[in-house]
Design a protein around this motif. Structure first.
Motif, short mmCIF file in Angstrom:
data_model
loop_
_atom_site.label_atom_id
_atom_site.label_comp_id
_atom_site.label_asym_id
_atom_site.label_seq_id
_atom_site.Cartn_x
_atom_site.Cartn_y
_atom_site.Cartn_z
N PHE A 63 13.58 -45.78 16.66
CA PHE A 63 12.85 -45.41 15.40
C PHE A 63 12.41 -44.11 15.40
O PHE A 63 11.75 -43.99 17.38
N GLY A 64 12.33 -43.07 15.00
CA GLY A 64 11.45 -41.94 15.03
C GLY A 64 10.51 -41.23 13.60
O GLY A 64 10.62 -42.91 12.82
N ILE A 65 9.43 -41.52 14.78
CA ILE A 65 7.68 -42.12 14.01
C ILE A 65 6.71 -40.88 14.25
O ILE A 65 7.31 -40.04 14.72
N ILE A 67 7.71 -38.59 12.68
CA ILE A 67 8.62 -36.65 12.74
C ILE A 67 7.93 -36.33 12.19
O ILE A 67 7.75 -36.27 10.86
N LYS A 74 9.36 -40.68 19.58
CA LYS A 74 10.51 -41.72 19.22
C LYS A 74 10.13 -43.13 20.18
O LYS A 74 9.81 -42.92 21.19
#
Lengths: 109, 169
Positions: A63-65, A67, A74
């Motif tokens: 999961f990219g958070i 970004i 991540k």
């Protein structure tokens, strides 16, 4: 972009606590900082509500958070059953490539 | 796999690839849900084209598709279980049962099924919009990030990637 440091360990603690508090299947969370990138949080979550999967099906979900912000990071989560976790801990089940249990930090209920 | 199935499967793979990239890049929840929903709708349509007759023209079908897989005939059960990464077919069935409510939620998130409420494409409610998908926190995505949701995402990934192996079951 992404020039400041993130407090990875604090973030990991926050995520682990959230997952344990909100997900009835998650019995424990292992945070694996060893070998991870500065902006990468790796979790193994032991879950009693998932079906036993074959070893080759074990793959973390990423999961990219945040970004595009200075807090970009991540989160990788690998869900395992209790028996898979025991086999991983004893070295009888391989971890994802590049992952290590050295220095892992457990969070439990 | 017949040619109709191949077309629908190809589009499902494309949507799913986009979904995975966007998830890893932290795109807005509306885009993640939209692409995941589109991918599941198309893999279901690919499956139901196996008879050579067109399936129902609607956004639904994914839940029915999962139910069909869970009722695979005895002779194919071991093979299907392994395709989806399970040791036993009973574990596969148990997983399907546990993710069905979330799969149903995903299926109903399209604008025409969302009952003038939260959907990943258009501001709502229609007559006097108060919310935009781009800035909305979707409960469905929050659930998708739970252990149960991650199970569903893995199941969807297997369904898309392994389709040629079970397309005629």
């Amino acid at each position: 972009m992404s020039t400041t440091q993130i407090d990875r360990d604090s973030l990991a603690r926050w995520y682990a606590t959230e997952h344990l508090n909100t997900d009835p299947g998650v019995q424990s969370v292992y945070y694996l900082p060893s070998g991870a990138g500065e902006r990468e949080i790796r979790f193994i979550e032991v879950n009693t509500l998932i079906g036993e999967q074959t070893d080759d099906a074990l793959e973390p979900i990423d999961f990219g958070i945040d970004i595009g912000t200075e807090n970009a990071h991540k989160l990788y989560v690998l869900d395992v059953t209790e028996s898979q976790w025991l086999r991983m801990r004893s070295g009888n089940l391989a971890l994802p490539l590049g992952w290590s249990l050295a220095g892992s930090i457990p969070y439990a209920r | 796999m017949n040619t109709y199935q191949n077309l629908w499967w190809t589009q499902s793979v494309c949507d799913h690839t986009a979904f995975k990239r966007m998830r890893g890049e932290g795109f807005a929840q509306c885009h993640l849900l939209q692409f995941l929903q589109m991918s599941t709708e198309k893999i279901a349509k690919a499956y139901f084209w196996r008879t050579g007759a067109p399936p129902q023209k609607s956004h639904t079908g994914f839940v029915k598709f999962l139910r069909f897989l869970g009722q695979t005939r005895q002779a194919d059960r071991d093979r299907v279980a392994v395709m989806f990464g399970f040791v036993r077919f009973s574990d596969f069935q148990r997983t399907i049962r546990s993710v069905l409510p979330l799969a149903y939620e995903l299926e109903r998130i399209t604008p025409d099924l969302a009952n003038n409420g939260a959907n990943p494409e258009y501001p709502w409610p229609h007559a006097a919009p108060q919310f935009a998908p781009a800035t909305f926190t979707f409960a469905a995505w929050e659930r998708m990030c739970s252990g149960n949701g991650r199970q569903l995402m893995r199941l969807i990934e297997s369904a898309v990637e392994r389709f040629p192996e079970y397309s005629d079951i």
